[in-house]
Each structure stands twice: as structure tokens, then as C-alpha cells.
Design an enzyme around this catalytic site. Structure first.
Site, short mmCIF file in Angstrom:
data_model
loop_
_atom_site.label_atom_id
_atom_site.label_comp_id
_atom_site.label_asym_id
_atom_site.label_seq_id
_atom_site.Cartn_x
_atom_site.Cartn_y
_atom_site.Cartn_z
N ASP A 190 1.07 -1.18 -0.09
CA ASP A 190 -0.16 -0.02 0.02
C ASP A 190 0.98 1.28 0.09
OD1 ASP A 190 -2.35 1.81 0.64
OD2 ASP A 190 -3.29 -0.05 0.96
N HIS A 225 -3.98 6.13 3.34
CA HIS A 225 -4.43 4.63 3.04
C HIS A 225 -3.94 3.40 3.58
CE1 HIS A 225 -5.73 1.70 -0.05
NE2 HIS A 225 -6.83 2.62 -0.32
N SER A 246 -10.89 -0.91 -0.92
CA SER A 246 -9.82 -0.77 -0.36
C SER A 246 -9.94 -1.14 1.21
CB SER A 246 -9.04 0.44 -0.41
OG SER A 246 -8.41 0.56 -1.76
#
Length: 769
Positions: A141, A214, A544
């Protein structure tokens, strides 16, 4: 004379255009881009004693100036480099080169969840904390914010001795910052820098440090430690924990401001396999492609062959059909559903109309009196005014007012910034028909609330019918026990599977809407430059977010059943998934308001407690995947590119996609051709499956079929499966006799095996083309 002059001018312009095309084509041919070179390991000439020497020689034969970005050993046998199109073509013709693939740029698919999933209950089935701490979850990520309490290691013992990874230092990241929870952190930027130039370290960290948020969010969702009193700006208060809170975490930073590049992803997957992760979580997606040119699919195959469970996000392309990412059958593809929690805020109009929206705003509220209300499309000289795009609003028309902005075109929270900059004091974010009734909460920078399409239309109709429209937006709250839940998120990517229609995708859904998890200290909760708020947790949405839920649950299953293969874990997750809410109603689709289908949710919504004891599993080995590739008529080179195995499909053996041992069924059918549109015609198809008994030593399972159509007849042989030992295998065959239906028709059914204790369910999807 004039006609001749015009003719000469025409010829002159044509020659100029032709020359420009030649120059442009020459520039294209001379321009370099990144390629991933797949080498045939068994073809290395005897003159080389090391594969890296062979790689270097092959590259130097086509380019004196090119250098290798990465060499790969585990998920790919080969290297990545920058070449012109002509050089790449020349390299591809060399002996021992399986393929030279252009790099693909991938994108990110961007508290209460454990309780919603049943993980707050005590169960004898749950693995012990000691066995859980032996499982390592690798996250590919945007990196990690290691100072988060979600990475505290006070209740963990020594790092597993088999761990071979390490903690890399770099900009704003010390190699000593890892601990017994965060046991590894690496970054991969060579592909990104080859495309964009050197990283500007004033804007992003050339290290595992997460500047985006994220990656920290996905990592803590999968395996964050328990953190009491967690919240976002007062919302969603409670104890935050990952799905596998005692598992170890290893971070592989592959995504940067400019995206996630295939050569970096391949290098990270290569490292994760070598380091010894048990689970690989990838909330990233690219375009659809065949498996032999899909970097993630190729890497995931190698990981699966090493016993690593790979879960990937399905993508945020819903509600349109067939816009899926990561559809290889050895990948667990995860869609998104909702929780039973939302963040309502009231909206009261000047005509007395009362509506509800959602918000995460926690700043100074508007006064109790009503405020003038205006639609952005009526306060702009631009076509973009309704969307509240940058610079589109006229200040004198919005100053001191609440502005209604349509969703789309720019970030949701960004619209509030545009309104505020123009003098507006509040915003109502209205869904259009593209987004329907789906509500995503945001940490707005001014009083604001998001509403569904129906409410948005009602508010805009009120504005159009009243000379002096007004409104008031109330404060937001946290509301639990929302029903129905879960429902399929509008954005969640749907089937049918466009690459292999005979494999049902997505596989499963998990919570992916308004999810609370850890966040970076580098940006505020909206991610906007003007947002300087510091938070330890954030609430965001996307597949996600659903993907790491399944990754963490897979880690639980791995700890409870360390001898299970990735396919067995996947099967347990799928066959125990549920398709009805607590009230007995079928899971709904937010996009339509009606019942969802297996093309929306796959096998259903994940149920981790049930998955710990599935009764039967549909296992699969590398040989099964090889048979699958043969059924697709892949060539020897294509198969070798994916599997790194020198395998040739047998010419005397019939390979069938229907016999691939998958936990769900997808039956693509062709509409018969006739003047009556195929009426009366039928076709018969047989699918064979093998189940393994992972429950009690002795068990007898009986089959039940449920169908919503009379156009399909089913028989299952045998209808009873009797087991006398654990891990015993039994096979059965389903015969489908289908009447022809008009092209575009879909229908669904369900097959269940039960021994009275376990229900082993498989969705069946039919589609006519």
C-alpha cells in the site's frame, strides 16, 4: 490559377501533416518506458554461472545504456528495465525470453466492525493469541505511520523465528522504529521514479513512511492492536482493533503520489514471499487483462504456490457490471458492503420539510435560525457550477448561504472548500442518479451533510419553487443498529467476470463503507492541503477497506488451521458467507434498492465465526490451477509466464472450466439462434466438484438446491456424501439443463450441503449471451 494554388496548398499541408506524423512516430519509438522481462529459468545458457549475469547480458544485447531497475526471484523470474518499443520488441525475440510486458500503472481502491462481524463474542473456535502471533500479514500500500497506538506490541512475544524481513530506514523513518507488532517495513520506488523522476522529498517520504493515510488505514484494519477510546472527531467512539489483532504486520510501500507501478508491485510481492508472510493484502487495482500479462495475478500465483493467502479489492467501478479488478481464481476478490452504523445529520427546509443526511463535521455549527439556500448551478456562470468545481461559484450569489452541490467531478470534501472560498457557510452534497441513495460520510471543513438522490432532488425542487429558500443543517451523531445491514455499496465493482465468465467474481463482500481505522499524521482526515487537522483515526470508504477485513479474517483462519491451503481458507470464507440480513430479508443493493445478486456479492457477506468451522472445503492445488489454464487454451509460454513451471497441456486430456474446483458456480450460456429467439432450445452442462471433510471424522451431508427460475433444471449425483475420516475427499457432479433465454438474461440459484450442523453453501449464477 486559383485551383492550382489551392491544390499546391493542399499538397503542402498534407506533406506537413505526414512529416509531423513521421516525427511523432519516431518520438514514440525512441521514448522509453518500463518493461517487466519474464525469463525462462531453464533456458539459461551454460556459459553463465549466475542468472543475474544472464539478465544483464540479454539487456546489453539490445541497449548499451539501459540498466535493471529490479531483479526478481520468487514471483517473477526476470527483471524490469527502461526500453524503447523497438528495443523491447528485439529483446522479446531472444531465446529464453517468455515475455516482455509493458508496466501497468495501478491505483488505490480507496471500531465497530469486529462486533458487527461477531468477533466480539467469545468462541472456543478462535485461535489462541500465541498461535495468532505466529501469523504475518503483509500489506502492499502507501506505507505506514508507525507511531500509531495500533502498532503497540506490549502483549506480543518475540518475532517469529522464521521471519526473514527487516525494517528499512529512509526519509522520516528510522530502521529502529519497528517492533514486535510492526516487524517489517520496506519501500519500492524505482519504477515510480523511472516514470516520474526522482521523488521530491519535500512532498513525500522516500521511505516506508505513509504520507497518504491509505496504507495505515488498511494495515490497522487487517491487524491493528486494540486501542481503547478511539474515534474520529468524536464520531464512532469505542475500542478500535484489527480483524487479527495479535497478528504481526509487514509493510511494503508501493504506492506514491503518482500511483502504484507494476515493477514496484512485483518487487514488493517478490520480497514478501522471501520474507515469509502468510497473508498478502493488496487494495490496489489496474485494468482488466489476461492472467499472463497481469502483474498482480502473476505475483499472486507464486505467492499462493508458496502457501500465502492473497486478497485483493474488487474495485470501485460499481454499479456498472463487469468492471472488476483482480479476478484470477487464486486471488480472493473482495467487494464492499455497509455496517450497521451511520452518522446522521438533520436538514430542515424553510417549508418545514425534514430530511436526513450524513456528516463527520465537528466544528462550529450554524446558528439555530434558517440560512438562505442556493443551488450551485444557479450561482455560477460555468457548466461546472452544479458540481461546485474550483472557481465555479459566484461569491455574491453564495456568500452567507448554504450551497447545494451535486456529487461528482471532484472530491466530496473539496466541494465544501470551494463553497467556503466563495463565501458560503454550509453545504448540502446531493447525489445524482449515478450514486443513487448511497451515503458516504466525510470530515467536512464547514457545516455540511450528504444526501441521497431522492432527497437531493426534493431539496432542489424546493429551491426552484420558493423565492427565498432557506435551510438549517443540524449536528451529526453516531447511530448504531442501523437496518437493513449489510447492503452492497453502490461503488462496489460487480460481475459478471469479464476475463473468465465461468469463474464467479467478486468472491465475497466485507465491510467497506464508513470504516474507522488508523491514519497518517502527514495529512488531515480529508487529505486536502487546506485540512491541517491531526487525527489518529479516520473514517473512509472503498473496496480498499473491505479487502483488509478479509485479509485479517484469513489470518485468523490460518492461525486456527495452520495446515490449510490458501484455497481451503478461501473456500471456508465463501461457503459460510451469508446472503440474508438478521431480519431474514435478502441482502439489498443500494444502487437499485432491490435484492442483490451473486454478481454483486459473490458468495455473500463474510462471517468469520462460521468460517472457522466450515465442515467441508473446496481445496485446490497448483495442479488444479494448471488444469484451469489449460482449459483456457493457454500456450506453454503463457503458462510458464504465470506459473514458472515447464508444463504442457496434455493433448489427449479434456480440460474443462466446469471441473475447476471452485467454491461457487458460474454458468455462461449462449442464446440459441432461431426465428423465435431460441425458444424451446436447451443445453446440458456438467460441473464436477470435490469437497474435503475438515469437520468431524464421521459425517453425512445431504444436498439441497434453491432456484429462482424454471428455465433451469438441476440434478446432483450423488445427492448424499458420507465421510468416515477427517480430510477424506468426495466428488459430486451437477448437471444443468438450461432452456434458452434472451441474450442478457441472468438468473441465480444456490446449492447447499448440510450435515445438520454445518451448511456449506455455493451460489450459482447463469448468464445468457
Amino acid at each position: 490559377m486559383k485551383p492550382l494554388m489551392f491544390k499546391l496548398l493542399e499538397i503542402f499541408l498534407f506533406l506537413n501533416f505526414y512529416y509531423a506524423c513521421i516525427v511523432a512516430e519516431e518520438k514514440i519509438q525512441q521514448a522509453k518506458r518500463t518493461y517487466i522481462v519474464h525469463m525462462d529459468k531453464s533456458s539459461m545458457p551454460e556459459s553463465f554461472t549466475d542468472h543475474s549475469m544472464w539478465f544483464d547480458s540479454s539487456l546489453k544485447s539490445v541497449s548499451d545504456s539501459a540498466s535493471m531497475l529490479y531483479t526478481y526471484k520468487n514471483v517473477v523470474h526476470g527483471y524490469s528495465t527502461r526500453l524503447t518499443a523497438k528495443e523491447a520488441e528485439s529483446l522479446g525475440k531472444q531465446r529464453g525470453i517468455l515475455s516482455v510486458l509493458p508496466e501497468v500503472r495501478y491505483e488505490l481502491h480507496t471500531t465497530r466492525t469486529p462486533e458487527f462481524l461477531g468477533l466480539g463474542k467469545s468462541s472456543a473456535l478462535f485461535p489462541t493469541s500465541d498461535s495468532m502471533s505466529e501469523v504475518i500479514v503483509g500489506i502492499l500500500d502507501t506505507g505506514v505511520w508507525p507511531e500509531l497506538k495500533s502498532f503497540q506490541d506490549s502483549d506480543l512475544g518475540p518475532v517469529p523465528s522464521r521471519w526473514k524481513g527487516n525494517c528499512e530506514g529512509g526519509k522520516n523513518f528510522s530502521s529502529s522504529i519497528c517492533n514486535r507488532k510492526l516487524i517489517g517495513a520496506k519501500f519500492f520506488s524505482k519504477g515510480y521514479e523511472a516514470a516520474f523522476g526522482d521523488i521530491d522529498e519535500s512532498t513525500e517520504s522516500k521511505s516506508p513512511r505513509d504520507d497518504d493515510g491509505h496504507g495505515s488505514h488498511t494495515a490497522t484494519t487487517a491487524a491493528g492492536s486494540l486501542v481503547p477510546n478511539a474515534d474520529l472527531l468524536g464520531y464512532a467512539s469505542g475500542t478500535a482493533r484489527g480483524m487479527a489483532s495479535h497478528a504481526r504486520v509487514a509493510i511494503y510501500k508501493v504506492c506514491w503520489l503518482g500511483g502504484c507501478f507494476g515493477s514496484d508491485i512485483a518487487a514488493a510481492m517478490d520480497a514478501a514471499v522471501a520474507d515469509g508472510v502468510n497473508v498478502m493484502s493488496i487494495s490496489i487495482g489496474g485494468g482488466l487483462s489476461e492472467y499472463d500479462i497481469d502483474t498482480v495475478a502473476i505475483g499472486a500465483f507464486a505467492a499462493t504456490a508458496h502457501g500465502i493467502f492473497v486478497s485483493c479489492s474488487a474495485g470501485n467501478g460499481g454499479p456498472s457490471p463487469s468492471i472488476l479488478s483482480n479476478v484470477a481464481p487464486w486471488i480472493t476478490t473482495v467487494g464492499a458492503g455497509t455496517l450497521d452504523r451511520d452518522f446522521p445529520a438533520s436538514i430542515t427546509l424553510g417549508n418545514g420539510g425534514k430530511y436526513s443526511g450524513v456528516t463527520l463535521y465537528n466544528g462550529k455549527q450554524l446558528s439555530g435560525s434558517r440560512v438562505p439556500l442556493v443551488y450551485g448551478g444557479n450561482a455560477s456562470n460555468s457548466d461546472e457550477g452544479s458540481l461546485c468545481m474550483d472557481g465555479s461559484l459566484i461569491s455574491r450569489k453564495v456568500s452567507g448561504k448554504i450551497v447545494v452541490c451535486d456529487r461528482g467531478g471532484n472530491a466530496r470534501a473539496r466541494k465544501g472548500v470551494v463553497v467556503k472560498a466563495a463565501g458560503g457557510i454550509g453545504m448540502i452534497l446531493a447525489n445524482t442518479d449515478t450514486y443513487g441513495e448511497e451515503l458516504l460520510a466525510d470530515s467536512h471543513l464547514l457545516p455540511a451533510a450528504a444526501v441521497g438522490q431522492k432527497t437531493g432532488d426534493a431539496i432542489k425542487n424546493y429551491i426552484a419553487s420558493d423565492r427565498n429558500p432557506t435551510a438549517i443543517i443540524g449536528p451529526g451523531t453516531t447511530n448504531l443498529g442501523v437496518q437493513p445491514s449489510p447492503v452492497v455499496a453502490t461503488f462496489s465493482s460487480r460481475g459478471p467476470n469479464p476475463v473468465t465468465p465461468a469463474i464467479l467474481k467478486p468472491d465475497i463482500i466485507a465491510p467497506g463503507v464508513n470504516i474507522l481505522a488508523g491514519w497518517t499524521g502527514a495529512v488531515g482526515p480529508t487529505g486536502l492541503e487546506s485540512d491541517h487537522r491531526q487525527v489518529n483515526f479516520n473514517i473512509i470508504s472503498g473496496t480498499s477497506m473491505s479487502c483488509p477485513h478479509v485479509s485479517g479474517i484469513a489470518a485468523l483462519l490460518k492461525a486456527a488451521h495452520p495446515d490449510w491451503s490458501p484455497a481451503a481458507i478461501k473456500s471456508a470464507l465463501m461457503t459460510t458467507a451469508y446472503t440474508a440480513c438478521k431480519n431474514g430479508e435478502k441482502i439489498k443493493d443500494v444502487a437499485t434498492g432491490g435484492p442483490a445478486t451473486p454478481f454483486d456479492y459473490g458468495a455473500g457477506h463474510v462471517d468469520p465465526v462460521a468460517a472457522l468451522d466450515p465442515g467441508l472445503v473446496y481445496d485446490a492445488t497448483v495442479d488444479d490451477y494448471l488444469g484451469f489454464l489449460c482449459a483456457l487454451n493457454y500456450t506453454r509460454n503463457q503458462i510458464k509466464t504465470i506459473t514458472h513451471r515447464d508444463f504442457t497441456c496434455q493433448t489427449n486430456k479434456k480440460y474443462s472450466l466446469g471441473d475447476f474446483n471452485y467454491p461457487s458456480f458460474s454458468v455462461p450460456l449462449e442464446t440459441a439462434s432461431s426465428k423465435e429467439g431460441g425458444a424451446g432450445a436447451s443445453s446440458t452442462i456438467k460441473y464436477t466438484r470435490t469437497v474435503t471433510n475438515v469437520g468431524g471424522a464421521r459425517a453425512t451431508y445431504k444436498v439441497t438446491l434453491y432456484s429462482q427460475t424454471q428455465a433451469m433444471k438441476f440434478t446432483v449425483v450423488p445427492a448424499t456424501l458420507s465421510f468416515s475420516a477427517q480430510y477424506e475427499k468426495k466428488s459430486y457432479t451437477v448437471t444443468f439443463t438450461a432452456s434458452s433465454m434472451p441474450s442478457g438474461t441472468t438468473s441465480f440459484a444456490r446449492l447447499e450441503w448440510s450435515d445438520g450442523k454445518h451448511i456449506v453453501g455455493s451460489p450459482i449464477a447463469f448468464s445468457w449471451t
